[in-house]
Design a protein around this motif. Sequence first.
Motif, PDB file in Angstrom:
ATOM      1  N   CYS A  24       0.832  -1.212   0.000  1.00 36.62           N
ATOM      2  CA  CYS A  24       0.000   0.000   0.000  1.00 36.62           C
ATOM      3  C   CYS A  24       0.863   1.258   0.000  1.00 36.62           C
ATOM      4  O   CYS A  24       0.540   2.236  -0.685  1.00 36.62           O
ATOM      5  CB  CYS A  24      -0.940  -0.006   1.197  1.00 36.62           C
ATOM      6  SG  CYS A  24      -2.247  -1.238   1.067  1.00 36.62           S
ATOM      7  N   CYS A  25       1.957   1.251   0.758  1.00 34.48           N
ATOM      8  CA  CYS A  25       2.870   2.406   0.767  1.00 34.48           C
ATOM      9  C   CYS A  25       3.505   2.622  -0.599  1.00 34.48           C
ATOM     10  O   CYS A  25       3.660   3.763  -1.048  1.00 34.48           O
ATOM     11  CB  CYS A  25       3.955   2.215   1.822  1.00 34.48           C
ATOM     12  SG  CYS A  25       3.360   2.383   3.499  1.00 34.48           S
ATOM     13  N   GLY A  26       3.870   1.535  -1.260  1.00 34.52           N
ATOM     14  CA  GLY A  26       4.449   1.646  -2.600  1.00 34.52           C
ATOM     15  C   GLY A  26       3.467   2.218  -3.605  1.00 34.52           C
ATOM     16  O   GLY A  26       3.815   3.073  -4.427  1.00 34.52           O
ATOM     17  N   ILE A  27       2.223   1.767  -3.537  1.00 32.43           N
ATOM     18  CA  ILE A  27       1.187   2.287  -4.439  1.00 32.43           C
ATOM     19  C   ILE A  27       0.955   3.774  -4.164  1.00 32.43           C
ATOM     20  O   ILE A  27       0.854   4.577  -5.096  1.00 32.43           O
ATOM     21  CB  ILE A  27      -0.108   1.476  -4.297  1.00 32.43           C
ATOM     22  CG1 ILE A  27       0.094   0.070  -4.837  1.00 32.43           C
ATOM     23  CG2 ILE A  27      -1.270   2.159  -5.015  1.00 32.43           C
ATOM     24  CD1 ILE A  27      -1.032  -0.887  -4.539  1.00 32.43           C
ATOM     25  N   ALA A  67       3.079   5.881  -2.903  1.00 32.34           N
ATOM     26  CA  ALA A  67       4.254   6.635  -3.359  1.00 32.34           C
ATOM     27  C   ALA A  67       4.210   6.866  -4.864  1.00 32.34           C
ATOM     28  O   ALA A  67       4.520   7.964  -5.346  1.00 32.34           O
ATOM     29  CB  ALA A  67       5.533   5.900  -2.973  1.00 32.34           C
ATOM     30  N   VAL A  68       3.810   5.861  -5.608  1.00 33.18           N
ATOM     31  CA  VAL A  68       3.713   6.013  -7.064  1.00 33.18           C
ATOM     32  C   VAL A  68       2.637   7.030  -7.422  1.00 33.18           C
ATOM     33  O   VAL A  68       2.824   7.871  -8.308  1.00 33.18           O
ATOM     34  CB  VAL A  68       3.444   4.641  -7.733  1.00 33.18           C
ATOM     35  CG1 VAL A  68       3.081   4.799  -9.194  1.00 33.18           C
ATOM     36  CG2 VAL A  68       4.657   3.747  -7.584  1.00 33.18           C
ATOM     37  N   LEU A  69       1.503   7.002  -6.715  1.00 33.21           N
ATOM     38  CA  LEU A  69       0.434   7.964  -6.984  1.00 33.21           C
ATOM     39  C   LEU A  69       0.861   9.387  -6.654  1.00 33.21           C
ATOM     40  O   LEU A  69       0.546  10.325  -7.405  1.00 33.21           O
ATOM     41  CB  LEU A  69      -0.824   7.586  -6.203  1.00 33.21           C
ATOM     42  CG  LEU A  69      -1.531   6.311  -6.659  1.00 33.21           C
ATOM     43  CD1 LEU A  69      -2.668   5.959  -5.721  1.00 33.21           C
ATOM     44  CD2 LEU A  69      -2.023   6.461  -8.079  1.00 33.21           C
ATOM     45  N   ILE A  70       1.582   9.574  -5.551  1.00 31.53           N
ATOM     46  CA  ILE A  70       2.056  10.916  -5.195  1.00 31.53           C
ATOM     47  C   ILE A  70       3.093  11.399  -6.207  1.00 31.53           C
ATOM     48  O   ILE A  70       3.090  12.567  -6.591  1.00 31.53           O
ATOM     49  CB  ILE A  70       2.612  10.939  -3.762  1.00 31.53           C
ATOM     50  CG1 ILE A  70       1.467  10.794  -2.761  1.00 31.53           C
ATOM     51  CG2 ILE A  70       3.388  12.220  -3.488  1.00 31.53           C
ATOM     52  CD1 ILE A  70       1.910  10.664  -1.325  1.00 31.53           C
ATOM     53  N   MET A  71       3.962  10.498  -6.651  1.00 30.50           N
ATOM     54  CA  MET A  71       4.950  10.896  -7.662  1.00 30.50           C
ATOM     55  C   MET A  71       4.266  11.279  -8.971  1.00 30.50           C
ATOM     56  O   MET A  71       4.684  12.216  -9.649  1.00 30.50           O
ATOM     57  CB  MET A  71       5.951   9.769  -7.903  1.00 30.50           C
ATOM     58  CG  MET A  71       7.017   9.681  -6.849  1.00 30.50           C
ATOM     59  SD  MET A  71       8.222   8.386  -7.152  1.00 30.50           S
ATOM     60  CE  MET A  71       8.625   8.597  -8.859  1.00 30.50           C
ATOM     61  N   ALA A  72       3.226  10.564  -9.340  1.00 27.88           N
ATOM     62  CA  ALA A  72       2.506  10.896 -10.567  1.00 27.88           C
ATOM     63  C   ALA A  72       1.809  12.247 -10.433  1.00 27.88           C
ATOM     64  O   ALA A  72       1.708  13.003 -11.403  1.00 27.88           O
ATOM     65  CB  ALA A  72       1.483   9.814 -10.881  1.00 27.88           C
ATOM     66  N   ARG A  73       1.344  12.547  -9.237  1.00 25.96           N
ATOM     67  CA  ARG A  73       0.635  13.810  -9.011  1.00 25.96           C
ATOM     68  C   ARG A  73       1.577  15.001  -8.996  1.00 25.96           C
ATOM     69  O   ARG A  73       1.252  16.066  -9.509  1.00 25.96           O
ATOM     70  CB  ARG A  73      -0.117  13.712  -7.686  1.00 25.96           C
ATOM     71  CG  ARG A  73      -0.954  14.886  -7.353  1.00 25.96           C
ATOM     72  CD  ARG A  73      -1.708  14.626  -6.083  1.00 25.96           C
ATOM     73  NE  ARG A  73      -2.455  15.788  -5.672  1.00 25.96           N
ATOM     74  CZ  ARG A  73      -3.028  15.921  -4.514  1.00 25.96           C
ATOM     75  NH1 ARG A  73      -2.939  14.958  -3.629  1.00 25.96           N
ATOM     76  NH2 ARG A  73      -3.685  16.998  -4.216  1.00 25.96           N
ATOM     77  N   THR A  74       2.741  14.830  -8.384  1.00 29.59           N
ATOM     78  CA  THR A  74       3.667  15.962  -8.233  1.00 29.59           C
ATOM     79  C   THR A  74       4.781  15.972  -9.268  1.00 29.59           C
ATOM     80  O   THR A  74       5.511  16.947  -9.349  1.00 29.59           O
ATOM     81  CB  THR A  74       4.304  15.941  -6.835  1.00 29.59           C
ATOM     82  OG1 THR A  74       5.039  14.723  -6.671  1.00 29.59           O
ATOM     83  CG2 THR A  74       3.257  16.065  -5.760  1.00 29.59           C
ATOM     84  N   THR A  75       4.929  14.929 -10.030  1.00 33.52           N
ATOM     85  CA  THR A  75       5.961  14.735 -11.060  1.00 33.52           C
ATOM     86  C   THR A  75       7.376  14.795 -10.513  1.00 33.52           C
ATOM     87  O   THR A  75       8.325  14.996 -11.259  1.00 33.52           O
ATOM     88  CB  THR A  75       5.819  15.744 -12.228  1.00 33.52           C
ATOM     89  OG1 THR A  75       6.075  17.059 -11.753  1.00 33.52           O
ATOM     90  CG2 THR A  75       4.456  15.655 -12.874  1.00 33.52           C
ATOM     91  N   THR A  76       7.528  14.644  -9.201  1.00 37.19           N
ATOM     92  CA  THR A  76       8.856  14.560  -8.588  1.00 37.19           C
ATOM     93  C   THR A  76       8.805  13.539  -7.462  1.00 37.19           C
ATOM     94  O   THR A  76       7.749  13.175  -6.984  1.00 37.19           O
ATOM     95  CB  THR A  76       9.305  15.906  -7.985  1.00 37.19           C
ATOM     96  OG1 THR A  76       8.372  16.304  -6.988  1.00 37.19           O
ATOM     97  CG2 THR A  76       9.422  16.986  -9.028  1.00 37.19           C
ATOM     98  N   GLY A  77       9.961  13.116  -7.028  1.00 39.06           N
ATOM     99  CA  GLY A  77      10.036  12.204  -5.901  1.00 39.06           C
ATOM    100  C   GLY A  77      10.814  12.856  -4.772  1.00 39.06           C
ATOM    101  O   GLY A  77      11.919  13.351  -4.978  1.00 39.06           O
ATOM    102  N   SER A  78      10.241  12.898  -3.617  1.00 40.26           N
ATOM    103  CA  SER A  78      10.887  13.497  -2.458  1.00 40.26           C
ATOM    104  C   SER A  78      10.413  12.785  -1.203  1.00 40.26           C
ATOM    105  O   SER A  78       9.279  12.296  -1.146  1.00 40.26           O
ATOM    106  CB  SER A  78      10.554  14.991  -2.369  1.00 40.26           C
ATOM    107  OG  SER A  78      11.106  15.540  -1.194  1.00 40.26           O
ATOM    108  N   SER A  79      11.261  12.745  -0.201  1.00 42.69           N
ATOM    109  CA  SER A  79      10.877  12.076   1.042  1.00 42.69           C
ATOM    110  C   SER A  79       9.920  12.911   1.879  1.00 42.69           C
ATOM    111  O   SER A  79       9.366  12.428   2.851  1.00 42.69           O
ATOM    112  CB  SER A  79      12.129  11.766   1.861  1.00 42.69           C
ATOM    113  OG  SER A  79      12.781  12.975   2.218  1.00 42.69           O
ATOM    114  N   THR A  80       9.701  14.168   1.507  1.00 45.05           N
ATOM    115  CA  THR A  80       8.826  15.032   2.298  1.00 45.05           C
ATOM    116  C   THR A  80       7.426  15.189   1.704  1.00 45.05           C
ATOM    117  O   THR A  80       6.632  15.959   2.212  1.00 45.05           O
ATOM    118  CB  THR A  80       9.452  16.433   2.442  1.00 45.05           C
ATOM    119  OG1 THR A  80       9.614  17.002   1.144  1.00 45.05           O
ATOM    120  CG2 THR A  80      10.781  16.358   3.170  1.00 45.05           C
ATOM    121  N   HIS A  81       7.110  14.464   0.661  1.00 41.49           N
ATOM    122  CA  HIS A  81       5.797  14.616   0.029  1.00 41.49           C
ATOM    123  C   HIS A  81       4.647  14.133   0.900  1.00 41.49           C
ATOM    124  O   HIS A  81       3.539  14.601   0.755  1.00 41.49           O
ATOM    125  CB  HIS A  81       5.742  13.896  -1.315  1.00 41.49           C
ATOM    126  CG  HIS A  81       6.354  14.660  -2.429  1.00 41.49           C
ATOM    127  ND1 HIS A  81       6.039  15.957  -2.720  1.00 41.49           N
ATOM    128  CD2 HIS A  81       7.286  14.308  -3.326  1.00 41.49           C
ATOM    129  CE1 HIS A  81       6.742  16.376  -3.740  1.00 41.49           C
ATOM    130  NE2 HIS A  81       7.519  15.389  -4.129  1.00 41.49           N
TER     131      HIS A  81
END
Length: 101
Positions: free
Chosen positions: A6-9, A11-25
């Motif tokens: 669930c955490c992985g899913i 994380a992928v959804l948040i990355m798709a929404r923000t178009t970046t990857g960060s540990s503070t999202h």
Amino acid sequence: ALSGLCCGIAAVLIMARTTTGSSTHGDLYELDAIAAVIIGGTLLTGGRGTIIGSILGLLIFTVITNLFILNGLNTADQLVAKGVIIVAAVLLQRRSLKSAT
């Protein structure tokens, strides 16, 4: 394993929404989750809540958050307002518990 999936899913959804990857999202998302459940009617002092109540609390809290964003409030102001909403919900719950006994 299920929690990790669930955490992985998420994380992928948040990355798709923000178009970046960060540990503070995901910072302060737990505040939103707790607030949605409390607004949905679950008691902080223990007790049972319903899935429908939690979903309704989530919808209410999402609408409130979207109104804050559309009105251009700062993130700090949004967090203060969310905190006030949580405190008000808890006080209303305590008042209803006192009147019921």
